[in-house]
Design an enzyme around this catalytic site. Structure first.
Site, PDB file in Angstrom:
ATOM      1  N   CYS A   1      -5.355  -2.593   2.670  1.00 61.58           N
ATOM      2  CA  CYS A   1      -5.146  -2.444   4.115  1.00 61.58           C
ATOM      3  C   CYS A   1      -6.384  -2.814   4.922  1.00 61.58           C
ATOM      4  O   CYS A   1      -6.778  -3.967   4.980  1.00 61.58           O
ATOM      5  CB  CYS A   1      -4.673  -1.023   4.415  1.00 61.58           C
TER       6      CYS A   1
ATOM      7  N   GLU B   1       0.829  -1.213   0.000  1.00 66.18           N
ATOM      8  CA  GLU B   1       0.000   0.000   0.000  1.00 66.18           C
ATOM      9  C   GLU B   1       0.864   1.264   0.000  1.00 66.18           C
ATOM     10  O   GLU B   1       1.796   1.390   0.786  1.00 66.18           O
ATOM     11  CB  GLU B   1      -0.894  -0.007   1.245  1.00 66.18           C
TER      12      GLU B   1
ATOM     13  N   LYS C   1      -9.594   2.171  -3.145  1.00 63.91           N
ATOM     14  CA  LYS C   1     -10.088   1.744  -1.832  1.00 63.91           C
ATOM     15  C   LYS C   1     -11.485   2.302  -1.560  1.00 63.91           C
ATOM     16  O   LYS C   1     -11.719   3.503  -1.659  1.00 63.91           O
ATOM     17  CB  LYS C   1      -9.101   2.206  -0.749  1.00 63.91           C
TER      18      LYS C   1
END
Length: 544
Positions: free
Chosen positions: A412, A272, A360
């Site tokens: 994440c 990430e 995301k």
């Protein structure tokens, strides 16, 4: 007065013991794997406390128990953000005060067999805790069993909620048994009343084990994909152009080392936001001689001269569609930032950079996303002044494709939620690759707690899960929930994994129905509370 003090002290000890056992059940500072057997008894002190306290005090004991439990369990979050620990404590003060109040109502109304409905209520609250802006999956009881793949394979039907139900039921039933034995002092009589529910629990436990044994997938004939996961172990708190260049050089050197030692690698993965600055933005909107642009072009030159695709975590800046590409005034104010996974395929989409992209969707509350700027403008500004980096929310669970593989890339925090990996699975993903940066906490406990949830994403959808992380835990988890390979935390290294891939997919009940068991528990809880309220009104009207 003395009796009241003793009574209060015992209640306090029960609350503290419950909080400690809860925290120790998960990965913790004493044991990174956690003490999973504690999970079966961890909630007994809480349920005993509820038996002893009055309804009007259940709020307070719930607030204290929730705050202490998560302070011990999530202590590492102090290093994430100065506000984080206060937000966590405040949330679980409120959540557990409501939870304990509801559990006490159920205990008072259903009396002897309240433990059944209390279990349903606890699982419902765990599920509700994962929803919405404040959704947070850490601390779900089922995740304590992450190291027992034969048990947790039943998550392919029930998700993590089935395992939670198993654990909470044992605690609730045991607490009820102990409390009645203490009151009656007649072990035979109490045993007779609880024999059937405990036999059902034992039968369910072994049914889960048998299910796990018989549904183990034979991967010996599965297709293999050799994938390199780079763990750079960089410090996320450092940020300037020199640091970004050094990080890039480290990532490049590790990747070249992997490709030299394993020439048949099919994909290289960086974690990430591994590469900073923003690739697309600086390529398109900053001067060729800008230092950020130069570093971006250096990266693209490197990628375009490789023989394999690269999957890279990057802060992806794009121009807001409301504005024209031809108007270059105040560009920074017109930029939308996303936390993204970018798939670059040499000679196809590298120069100019047009990578396959996933953005995301489930952002970390307060530190990555705050949707209430208009309602709380001062608090929004306060957050911005306290080292937050806000991103826009992605809209779709886009799959990234190379060769014959379709990959879902939760970023994440996202792999702590089952519904996101389910969305990838439903679209046809045959590999899940999580890009993570947990290095900010400088805590192996944090990284293992995160890992414990990722294991469930593999068994829920029966897909291989790869984790490319900045400092740990970089790992390959197979479809059966076994961690096949993992790098030690806080080292610079590469994990080259031979990933077993079922190209035709292996859809599960969870892949289709998702968190239906959590939803079912919530519905039953609501019906129970409605029944209790209606019954109370009926009894009052009869008295009048």
């Amino acid at each position: 007065m003395k009796n009241k003090f003793i009574f209060f002290t015992l209640n306090l000890l029960l609350a503290v013991l419950g909080a400690v056992l809860f925290a120790l059940s998960h990965p913790n500072y004493l044991n990174l794997n956690g003490f999973p057997f504690f999970a079966y008894i961890a909630l007994i002190p809480f349920f005993l406390l509820l038996k002893r306290t009055k309804l009007k005090f259940s709020f307070l004991w719930g607030a204290f128990s929730g705050a202490l439990s998560y302070f011990i369990f999530n202590f590492w979050i102090i290093f994430f953000h100065p506000l984080a620990i206060y937000i966590i404590i405040a949330k679980y003060c409120i959540l557990y005060s409501v939870l304990f109040f509801v559990l006490k109502i159920i205990d008072s109304y259903f009396s002897r067999y309240s433990f059944i409905f209390q279990t349903i209520a606890w699982v419902a609250f765990e599920y509700l805790n994962t929803l919405g802006f404040l959704g947070y999956s850490y601390g779900i009881m089922g995740y304590t069993q992450w190291n027992f793949p034969i048990l947790i394979r039943v998550s392919s039907i029930f998700g993590v909620w089935g395992i939670s139900f198993l654990l909470v039921f044992f605690s609730a039933c045991s607490a009820s048994f102990l409390f009645e034995f203490y009151k009656e002092k007649d072990i035979k009589n109490v045993y007779q009343r609880y024999k059937l529910p405990m036999m059902i629990w034992v039968g369910t436990f072994f049914a889960f084990i048998l299910y796990g044994a018989f549904t183990k997938i034979d991967l010996s004939e599965a297709q293999r994909a050799r994938i390199a996961l780079v763990q750079p172990n960089r410090d996320p708190w450092l940020g300037n152009l020199e640091v970004y260049r050094n990080n890039y050089e480290e990532l490049k050197n590790l990747s070249e080392k992997a490709l030299k030692n394993f020439p048949d690698i099919e994909l290289v993965v960086w974690p990430e936001t591994a590469f900073i600055p923003m690739i697309r933005w600086h390529y398109k909107y900053t001067s060729t001689y800008n230092p950020n642009s130069l570093l971006v072009r250096e990266l693209l030159h490197f990628l375009d001269n490789q023989k394999v695709p690269f999957l890279i975590g990057n802060d992806d800046g794009v121009l807001d569609e409301k504005f024209s590409d031809n108007n270059f005034d105040n560009l920074e104010d017109k930029r939308l930032d996303y936390n993204a996974a970018l798939l670059f395929i040499p000679k196809k989409n590298v120069s100019p950079p047009e990578p396959q992209t996933y953005r995301k969707m489930h952002l970390v509350p307060f530190t990555e996303h705050f949707p209430y700027q208009k309602l709380f403008p001062r608090f929004y500004e306060f957050l911005k002044e306290n080292d937050t980096h806000f991103w826009e929310k992605g809209k779709e669970a886009n799959l990234l494709e190379f060769n014959n593989f379709k990959i879902g890339t939760p970023i994440c925090f996202e792999d702590t939620f089952g519904y996101i990996s389910k969305a990838f699975s439903k679209k046809g993903a045959n590999i899940i690759i999580n890009l993570t940066n947990d290095a900010w906490a400088n805590s192996a406990v944090s990284q293992y707690q995160h890992l414990s949830m990722a294991v469930f994403r593999a068994v829920e959808n029966r897909l291989p899960v790869l984790r490319a992380t900045s400092s740990g835990q970089t790992a390959f988890i197979d479809q059966n929930g076994n961690i096949q390979e993992m790098l030690p935390p806080f080292i610079k290294d590469i994990l080259v994994a031979d990933v077993t891939v079922l190209t035709e997919g292996h859809k599960t009940v969870y892949s289709y129905l998702g968190d239906f068991f959590g939803v079912l528990c919530t519905i039953v809880l609501i019906l129970n509370l409605c029944f209790i309220i209606i019954n109370k009104f009926i009894k009052r009207s009869e008295v009048k």
